[in-house]
Enzyme design. Structure first.
Site, PDB file in Angstrom:
ATOM      1  CB  SER B  58      -0.898  -0.058   1.243  1.00  0.00           C
ATOM      2  OG  SER B  58      -1.892   0.945   1.176  1.00  0.00           O
ATOM      3  NE  ARG B 306      -3.462  -6.497  -3.586  1.00  0.00           N
ATOM      4  CZ  ARG B 306      -4.574  -6.933  -4.208  1.00  0.00           C
ATOM      5  NH1 ARG B 306      -4.648  -6.931  -5.518  1.00  0.00           N
ATOM      6  NH2 ARG B 306      -5.589  -7.379  -3.500  1.00  0.00           N
ATOM      7  CB  THR B 342      -6.148   1.408   5.073  1.00  0.00           C
ATOM      8  OG1 THR B 342      -5.182   1.212   4.046  1.00  0.00           O
ATOM      9  CG2 THR B 342      -5.848   0.475   6.227  1.00  0.00           C
ATOM     10  CB  CYS B 498       2.875  -8.365 -16.321  1.00  0.00           C
ATOM     11  SG  CYS B 498       3.620  -9.304 -14.975  1.00  0.00           S
ATOM     12  CB  CYS B 525       2.932 -14.045 -10.363  1.00  0.00           C
ATOM     13  SG  CYS B 525       1.354 -13.279  -9.979  1.00  0.00           S
ATOM     14  CB  CYS B 528      -0.137  -6.622  -9.032  1.00  0.00           C
ATOM     15  SG  CYS B 528      -0.124  -6.854 -10.815  1.00  0.00           S
ATOM     16  CB  CYS B 531      -2.509 -10.250 -16.079  1.00  0.00           C
ATOM     17  SG  CYS B 531      -2.461 -11.321 -14.642  1.00  0.00           S
TER      18      CYS B 531
HETATM   19  C1  LIG Z   1      -0.060   1.592  -4.414  1.00  0.00           C
HETATM   20  C2  LIG Z   1      -1.162   1.730  -3.411  1.00  0.00           C
HETATM   21  C3  LIG Z   1      -1.171   2.796  -2.528  1.00  0.00           C
HETATM   22  C4  LIG Z   1      -2.179   2.921  -1.585  1.00  0.00           C
HETATM   23  N1  LIG Z   1      -2.114   3.941  -0.699  1.00  0.00           N
HETATM   24  C5  LIG Z   1      -3.018   4.003   0.302  1.00  0.00           C
HETATM   25  C6  LIG Z   1      -2.894   4.965   1.321  1.00  0.00           C
HETATM   26  O1  LIG Z   1      -1.983   5.784   1.313  1.00  0.00           O
HETATM   27  N2  LIG Z   1      -3.825   4.978   2.308  1.00  0.00           N
HETATM   28  C7  LIG Z   1      -4.830   4.062   2.355  1.00  0.00           C
HETATM   29  O2  LIG Z   1      -5.638   4.102   3.285  1.00  0.00           O
HETATM   30  N3  LIG Z   1      -4.973   3.139   1.416  1.00  0.00           N
HETATM   31  C8  LIG Z   1      -4.085   3.074   0.385  1.00  0.00           C
HETATM   32  N4  LIG Z   1      -4.210   2.102  -0.577  1.00  0.00           N
HETATM   33  C9  LIG Z   1      -5.363   1.220  -0.546  1.00  0.00           C
HETATM   34  C10 LIG Z   1      -5.264   0.147   0.522  1.00  0.00           C
HETATM   35  O3  LIG Z   1      -4.017  -0.510   0.442  1.00  0.00           O
HETATM   36  C11 LIG Z   1      -6.367  -0.856   0.331  1.00  0.00           C
HETATM   37  O4  LIG Z   1      -7.582  -0.184   0.282  1.00  0.00           O
HETATM   38  C12 LIG Z   1      -6.418  -1.871   1.451  1.00  0.00           C
HETATM   39  O5  LIG Z   1      -5.241  -2.596   1.512  1.00  0.00           O
HETATM   40  C13 LIG Z   1      -7.608  -2.801   1.279  1.00  0.00           C
HETATM   41  O6  LIG Z   1      -7.650  -3.702   2.307  1.00  0.00           O
HETATM   42  P1  LIG Z   1      -8.313  -5.134   2.136  1.00  0.00           P
HETATM   43  O7  LIG Z   1      -8.193  -5.796   3.437  1.00  0.00           O
HETATM   44  O8  LIG Z   1      -9.652  -4.976   1.552  1.00  0.00           O
HETATM   45  O9  LIG Z   1      -7.461  -5.886   1.025  1.00  0.00           O
HETATM   46  P2  LIG Z   1      -5.903  -6.194   0.931  1.00  0.00           P
HETATM   47  O10 LIG Z   1      -5.119  -5.237   1.722  1.00  0.00           O
HETATM   48  O11 LIG Z   1      -5.606  -6.331  -0.494  1.00  0.00           O
HETATM   49  O12 LIG Z   1      -5.762  -7.603   1.641  1.00  0.00           O
HETATM   50  C14 LIG Z   1      -6.284  -8.768   1.093  1.00  0.00           C
HETATM   51  C15 LIG Z   1      -5.540  -9.949   1.651  1.00  0.00           C
HETATM   52  O13 LIG Z   1      -6.205 -11.135   1.267  1.00  0.00           O
HETATM   53  C16 LIG Z   1      -5.309 -12.070   0.791  1.00  0.00           C
HETATM   54  N5  LIG Z   1      -6.018 -12.910  -0.163  1.00  0.00           N
HETATM   55  C17 LIG Z   1      -6.537 -12.534  -1.345  1.00  0.00           C
HETATM   56  N6  LIG Z   1      -7.138 -13.555  -1.945  1.00  0.00           N
HETATM   57  C18 LIG Z   1      -7.002 -14.613  -1.139  1.00  0.00           C
HETATM   58  C19 LIG Z   1      -7.429 -15.978  -1.233  1.00  0.00           C
HETATM   59  N7  LIG Z   1      -8.159 -16.413  -2.257  1.00  0.00           N
HETATM   60  N8  LIG Z   1      -7.100 -16.823  -0.248  1.00  0.00           N
HETATM   61  C20 LIG Z   1      -6.381 -16.374   0.811  1.00  0.00           C
HETATM   62  N9  LIG Z   1      -5.955 -15.108   0.942  1.00  0.00           N
HETATM   63  C21 LIG Z   1      -6.277 -14.234  -0.020  1.00  0.00           C
HETATM   64  C22 LIG Z   1      -4.222 -11.240   0.192  1.00  0.00           C
HETATM   65  O14 LIG Z   1      -2.998 -11.954   0.113  1.00  0.00           O
HETATM   66  C23 LIG Z   1      -4.130 -10.056   1.138  1.00  0.00           C
HETATM   67  O15 LIG Z   1      -3.252 -10.300   2.195  1.00  0.00           O
HETATM   68  C24 LIG Z   1      -3.224   1.973  -1.550  1.00  0.00           C
HETATM   69  C25 LIG Z   1      -3.218   0.894  -2.422  1.00  0.00           C
HETATM   70  C26 LIG Z   1      -2.195   0.758  -3.346  1.00  0.00           C
HETATM   71  C27 LIG Z   1      -2.189  -0.427  -4.259  1.00  0.00           C
HETATM   72  S1  SF4 Z   2      -0.983 -10.723 -11.185  1.00  0.00           S
HETATM   73 FE1  SF4 Z   2      -0.701 -10.728 -13.389  1.00  0.00          FE
HETATM   74  S2  SF4 Z   2       0.085  -8.711 -13.853  1.00  0.00           S
HETATM   75 FE2  SF4 Z   2       0.331  -8.984 -11.652  1.00  0.00          FE
HETATM   76  S3  SF4 Z   2       2.383  -9.810 -11.400  1.00  0.00           S
HETATM   77 FE3  SF4 Z   2       1.030 -11.558 -11.542  1.00  0.00          FE
HETATM   78  S4  SF4 Z   2       1.041 -12.067 -13.706  1.00  0.00           S
HETATM   79 FE4  SF4 Z   2       1.858 -10.007 -13.563  1.00  0.00          FE
END
Ligand SMILES: Cc1cc2nc3c(=O)[nH]c(=O)nc-3n(C[C@H](O)[C@H](O)[C@H](O)COP(=O)(O)OP(=O)(O)OC[C@H]3O[C@@H](n4cnc5c(N)ncnc54)[C@H](O)[C@@H]3O)c2cc1C
Ligand code: SF4
Ligand SMILES: Cc1cc2nc3c(=O)[nH]c(=O)nc-3n(C[C@H](O)[C@H](O)[C@H](O)COP(=O)(O)OP(=O)(O)OC[C@H]3O[C@@H](n4cnc5c(N)ncnc54)[C@H](O)[C@@H]3O)c2cc1C
Lengths: 308, 556, 254
Positions: B58, B306, B342, B498, B525, B528, B531
């Site tokens: 994040s 991601r 978050t 990717c 991979c 993220c 794809c």
């Molecule tokens: C580059 C970037 C910058 C960001 N900056 C900010 C910020 O500054 N402030 C902020 O508040 N938010 C920010 N965000 C957004 C924030 O990170 C997300 O909104 C937050 O992480 C969402 O939380 P979540 O629990 O829904 O999902 P996630 O944090 O994505 O957690 C999901 C979890 O589930 C697991 N999982 C997924 N599928 C499965 C499965 N089938 N089986 C088992 N485990 C699985 C994953 O491995 C992961 O650990 C940012 C996001 C990105 C990508």
């Molecule tokens: S999820 Fe798809 S785009 Fe992301 S790293 Fe894996 S193969 Fe590449």
């Protein structure tokens, strides 16, 4: 006080390469006595006496030392340990088997795989599979260590030390040697070979890999491959060199048609000399190669094989 | 694969898929409620990463609203919120210069006073410890591979992934069949583009009343920089160069503790040019004269990527279905103008927990099938208000950076999000690429190995790995499509979008006619999900690899 | 026969070790830690011996920080019966040296009276490759290192060892200290219900003082640095020049 170097002598045969390298390291610490223990090791003792930098050779010729089992070897070394401040072994499987045992019996820490000696009590050694280098000092009165042979050159010939025979120390050895199994394959094993020729995706096909193998056979080398070559089916899985393959450090590594991704380098960057043959002059492999040849491998490799 | 095998079964009251902020907050809230009313409740959480936090990437600036509600004494409990946001800057970059926006013209949503710069990975590790201490069964290294259904069509639970299946799909010597985890309620908290969530949305037609979700890809690096350049608490956002005005995106640069800087770049996945490479745009961004100095003499210590939801309220699916709910970014609760998801992910998890606990209170044996109370709670919460106020920002950028900025100014600064209209996004992200002959190829500069890098040395720093001998988890619906369509019409855009070098078009050795084939380096991979989102033919389907595989992010 | 299996908590093998900028060591905060891979193999071997009826109980023991409990829980989930944690330090950055570890293990061995100790041939963090040898010396038990195959035959152990030039077969009298090499076995995947069960298996907490052992280090780490980057060499123009350089300059071909 002087240094005791425990030579690697197995079944009477001196492992001259690693012992002579460890000797170079040991000589930085003081006058070196070399312990030569095995069954029928007279000739080995003479070979050792002829290395420069040897003060004297202690020869314990007895069947109980034939394969350098840790228990009798440690007992023997302990019988003379009070005369030495440093006890040094080459970091071979045999040396690494015995050294810690000796250290424990002397109640000191062992210092493994020393790659540089900064002083009588300061040593440099790799940790984390070579991804970090640690400098340590020891407070122990006696220093027991193994020497990473790739880090030192061999001691030269031309010495004429005396050979003294040494009393056998009785030891009720609980471990007995049965047999050795030598590798059946015509080619040396990847992880222990002195020379490796590796092919990458540039080789193009499984059939073309014969070019790599022909060069390897001419050089008496093992054959390696990049993941891309393995994934494409050019080479079997167990040839893969790199982060998720084998970690190798031969004297000479020839990378053919390999771009030099960091994951590949992770497996071979500690090779002594790296040669790269690649048609792309910007390929990252050239950043680590000692000798780079920008050429089409289909010309260069056969030419090289023919010239050898 | 042996479909008939007997699988072990375990039963829980609530099962949570995903150990991100949403899933962990839900788990904690459930346990808190149970303890407050002195009841027993069994809660299980599975996480595909090798440990909690390993797959979390994040920014991140944390708005501590939800945390204050969930664990008011977080400070005493040692939550890793160490760097309060200090100075803030927004810059519009041109190729050589930069214009800063004075703070007063910044939309209020972008003010960060009172927020913290954190590593979300570390924060999740801490949440994981809190959850375990409360009695949640937390299982990292286990994937939810498949949703299981009851005879009545409601969700029964999930099946964990099989371990030790070989590349060809047959069980290997270490084969360990996955097991069935059953629960009264299953929470899907997989984050953005969850692979079960995606299937559930289709299965229950959860998106029928909303617009297609839109996404961005965020690529991030963690640096340790020259202490002279470091200013703990500094927050910098940029828009503009190196992206063309028709491409939505921008950067973030956050100064954490210990001379560390998190730098990242987000590109809207509705971009049109198949030659665009988000990775290369990010690398190039770091060379901007106003940015470069931060990194000079520094050391890059981690890398990852991601996808994130950008759709907001108008794309939010129906949150409930019989036997389960979607929470957090699996549903799409990110607040785009704030680029924060978050706190909303946490809150949605907490609300789902409350709804589930109440339902279990009412009837522990056979509670109501569908947690409709969750939707009510959600619609009455501050999350809904926030998302509602934010709903017009992202869509306005479909007209480009300048119109978007202007409309955002009107919408956010003048009207404070209370505009009487709601803008539409338009297309799904996979539909926006133009054919290669209508697009201008982009030449990116070579990496210098100091500030800019190539993909493979970047992927190295993500710590990603997958056991090699397993089926490829980037599955293709039709193996002929990549060459026939993706390559022919779009010049193989998956090679560029990717961020981990998974997709390569290479010469097909078996054909000997110079034709190409798609090589999938699944081991690279970083999960993220780009794809799965951007593939123009929607032919690539991301499925869970063996548990524990994927990135090993430290503090990302 | 009981089997004692010492295990160490180390940085996960898939994580690249990062040297701290103050050169005091390798960054261990917030990095994934796992059971030392060679120790995992040792646990697997012990469990297989138990499953084969040769061993009656498998005891995992570790020396480290309190969090090492997690590592021991992994061993328990794989199938160890109980565990002992000797909490010898509060800091992840303190590495208890093999000599001190061996002394503690010797005490545990005296208390538990196992018939065999199986442990990894080396820890992938400090790469010392010493604990097993030292323990064997302190106990006066058979020293069996780098085992790629073991077979218990009454009070004899038939062993295949991995040595530099291939394999070596030996026999050792029991009791023995065995160090596991990579090819000894392939460890199993841990099953989810077993992780649950592992939480309920006994885990005893101890301190070095309980055993009267001083764990203060003998070696002082002066610095930890990254290995020097390899410098690019030269480009040669032809195969002839290449072979010539390899023979005369690099002296790797004759
Ligand atoms: C580059 C970037 C910058 C960001 N900056 C900010 C910020 O500054 N402030 C902020 O508040 N938010 C920010 N965000 C957004 C924030 O990170 C997300 O909104 C937050 O992480 C969402 O939380 P979540 O629990 O829904 O999902 P996630 O944090 O994505 O957690 C999901 C979890 O589930 C697991 N999982 C997924 N599928 C499965 C499965 N089938 N089986 C088992 N485990 C699985 C994953 O491995 C992961 O650990 C940012 C996001 C990105 C990508
Ligand atoms: S999820 Fe798809 S785009 Fe992301 S790293 Fe894996 S193969 Fe590449
Ligand atoms: C987690 C992970 C683990 C990995 N583990 C490994 C590993 O263990 N080992 C490994 O090797 N890789 C590994 N990789 C993959 C690695 O990143 C690279 O993809 C791989 O090493 C590339 O192999 P290559 O150099 O053969 O192929 P390419 O990168 O495709 O390079 C082929 C080279 O051949 C040259 N070439 C082509 N034709 C000719 C010709 N006619 N004459 C001369 N030169 C020619 C080209 O110029 C090019 O430089 C791993 C990656 C990840 C993410």
């Amino acid at each position: 006080m002087s240094v005791l170097l425990v030579a690697e002598v197995l079944a009477g045969q001196l492992n001259k390469d690693s012992t002579a390298k460890a000797l170079t390291a040991a000589a930085q610490l003081g006058a070196v006595d070399v312990l030569c223990a095995s069954g029928g090791c007279g000739a080995a003792a003479d070979e050792l006496a002829a290395l420069q930098g040897v003060n004297k050779v202690l020869c314990a010729d007895d069947a109980s030392y034939e394969y350098a089992m840790a228990e009798p070897m440690a007992a023997l070394i302990l019988s003379v340990a009070d005369q030495y401040e440093h006890i040094v072994f080459p970091a071979t499987t045999s040396g690494k088997n015995i050294a810690p045992r000796v250290a424990a019996l002397l109640d000191v820490m062992v210092i493994s795989e020393v790659m540089a000696i900064n002083g009588p009590a300061e040593f440099v050694r790799p940790i984390y599979a070579g991804n970090a280098i640690q400098t340590v000092t020891t407070a122990d009165a006696k220093k027991v260590m193994t020497i990473r042979t790739a880090s030192f050159d061999s001691a030269a010939e031309g010495g004429s030390a005396a050979v003294e025979s040494m009393a056998v120390v009785a030891c009720d050895a609980p471990v007995a040697w049965v047999s050795n199994e030598v590798q059946e394959s015509d080619r040396p094993e990847l992880t222990s070979s002195d020379i490796i020729v590796s092919g990458g995706r540039g080789v193009g096909s499984e059939e073309n890999f014969a070019l790599i193998e022909a060069l390897a056979d001419k050089l008496g080398a093992a054959v390696g491959a990049s993941r891309a070559a393995v994934d494409a089916g050019f080479a079997p899985n167990d040839w893969q060199v790199g982060q998720t393959g084998k970690i190798v450090a031969p004297q000479l590594y020839v990378a053919v048609g390999i771009s030099g991704a960091i994951q590949h380098l992770a497996g071979m960057k500690d090779s002594k000399v790296i040669v790269a043959i690649n048609k792309d002059e910007d390929a990252p492999i050239f950043q680590v190669a000692d000798y780079g040849l920008v050429a089409d491998l289909f010309d260069a490799v056969p030419e090289m094989t023919a010239a050898l | 694969m042996a479909e008939e095998i007997e699988r072990d079964v375990m039963e829980f009251d609530v099962l949570i898929v995903g150990g991100g902020p949403s899933g962990l907050s839900a788990a904690i809230r459930l346990m808190q409620l149970a303890q407050e009313s002195e009841q027993e409740i069994s809660v299980c959480l599975v996480e595909k990463g090798s440990e909690i936090g390993a797959h979390i990437l994040s920014g991140a600036i944390l708005e501590p609203t939800a945390l204050n509600e969930l664990i008011p004494d977080w400070k005493e409990k040692g939550a890793p919120l160490n760097t309060p946001v200090g100075a803030e800057k927004i810059m519009f970059l041109s190729e050589t210069g930069a214009v800063s926006t004075p703070q007063m013209f910044m939309p209020p949503a972008m003010h960060n006073h009172g927020n913290y710069i954190i590593s979300l990975g570390n924060f999740c590790r801490w949440l994981g410890e809190q959850a375990e201490a409360l009695g949640v069964d937390v299982y990292p290294g286990f994937t939810a591979a498949k949703t299981l259904y009851n005879a009545d069509g409601s969700v029964k639970g999930i099946q964990t992934g099989d371990m030790g299946i070989q590349r060809d799909g047959t069980p290997g010597p270490q084969y360990e069949p996955g097991m069935e985890l059953h629960a009264k309620y299953t929470f899907f908290a997989e984050g953005c583009r969850g692979h079960l969530g995606k299937a559930l949305k289709a299965h229950f037609d959860l998106e029928k009343d909303v617009q297609p979700q839109t996404y961005g890809i965020g690529i991030k690096e963690l640096w340790e920089i020259d202490p002279a350049q470091h200013q703990p608490g500094l927050v910098v956002h940029t828009a503009g160069w190196p992206l063309k005005p028709d491409t939505y995106g921008g950067s973030f640069l956050y100064h954490l503790e210990d001379n560390q800087v998190a730098v990242g770049f987000v590109v809207g996945l509705d971009y049109k040019n198949p030659y665009l490479s988000p990775f290369e745009e990010f690398q190039r961004f770091k060379t901007h004269p106003k940015i470069r100095a931060t990194f000079e003499g520094g050391r890059r210590i981690s890398y990852g990527a991601r996808a994130l939801n950008e759709g907001g309220l108008q794309c939010l699916p129906k949150l409930t279905f019989p036997g389960g709910v979607l929470t957090g970014c699996d549903a799409g609760t990110l607040n785009m103008p704030k680029i924060k998801g978050t706190h909303t992910a946490m809150k949605s998890g907490m609300l789902a927990a409350e709804a589930a606990f109440e339902a279990l209170q009412e009837n522990a044996e056979s509670p109501a099938a569908e947690l409709t109370a969750f939707t009510e709670k959600f619609n009455n919460s501050w999350v809904y208000d926030e998302l509602s106020a934010a709903r017009n920002v992202r869509p306005s950028f479909k007209w480009g950076l300048w119109v978007g900025t202007l409309l955002t100014g009107i919408d956010q600064v003048l009207l404070r999000g209370k505009a009487p209209w709601t803008l539409q996004h338009g297309h799904s992200d996979h539909e926006t690429l133009v054919h290669k002959d209508k697009a201008a190829p982009i030449t990116y500069p070579r990496p210098d190995g100091k500030i800019t890098f190539d993909k493979l040395s970047s992927v190295f720093l993500s710590g990603t790995n997958h056991e090699e001998d397993q089926p490829i988890h980037l599955t293709l619906k039709d193996a002929s499509v990549p060459v026939a369509t993706n390559l022919a019409l779009y010049d193989g855009p998956e090679q560029r979008f990717c961020p981990a070098g998974v997709y390569e078009y290479v010469e097909d050795e078996s054909k000997q006619d110079g034709s190409q084939r798609l090589q999938i380096n699944a081991q690279n991979c970083v999960h993220c999900k780009t794809c799965d989102i951007k593939d123009p033919t929607q032919n690539i389907v991301w499925v869970t690899p063996e548990g524990g595989g994927g990135p090993n992010y430290p503090n990302m | 026969m009981k089997i004692l299996v010492p295990v160490k908590r180390v940085i996960d093998y898939s994580v690249k070790a990062r040297v701290k900028s103050d050169q005091s060591g390798v960054e261990l905060n917030n990095v994934k830690m796992s059971i030392n891979p060679f120790d995992e193999i040792a646990i697997e071997e012990a469990i297989r011996l138990k499953e084969a009826g040769t061993a009656s109980e498998v005891i995992a023991v570790s020396i480290g920080i309190e969090k090492t409990q997690e590592t021991l829980r992994t061993a328990l989930a794989m199938g160890a019966d109980r565990a002992i944690l000797i909490n010898a330090t509060d800091s992840v950055d303190v590495d208890i040296e093999p000599l001190a570890v061996a002394k503690l293990l010797a005490k545990v061995t005296a208390e538990e009276a196992p018939g065999m100790v199986i442990l990894g041939k080396q820890a992938i963090d400090n790469d010392m490759n010493a604990t097993g040898q030292m323990l064997s010396a302190l106990l006066g038990w058979s020293q069996v290192t780098y085992a790629s195959k073991i077979e218990v035959d009454g009070d004899t152990l038939n062993v295949t060892r991995e040595v530099d030039d291939g394999l070596q077969n030996i026999t050792a009298k029991m009791p023995a200290v065995v160090t596991a090499d990579l090819r000894l076995n392939e460890p199993r995947y841990v099953k989810l219900p077993n992780i649950m069960k592992a939480k309920k298996k006994p885990l005893e907490m101890k301190t070095p003082e309980d055993y009267g052992i001083d764990v203060s280090p003998r070696l002082a780490v002066q610095s930890v640095v990254e290995p020097p980057a390899r410098a690019a060499g030269i480009k040669v123009e032809s195969v002839t020049e290449l072979l010539d350089k390899l023979k005369t300059e690099a002296e790797v071909l004759s």
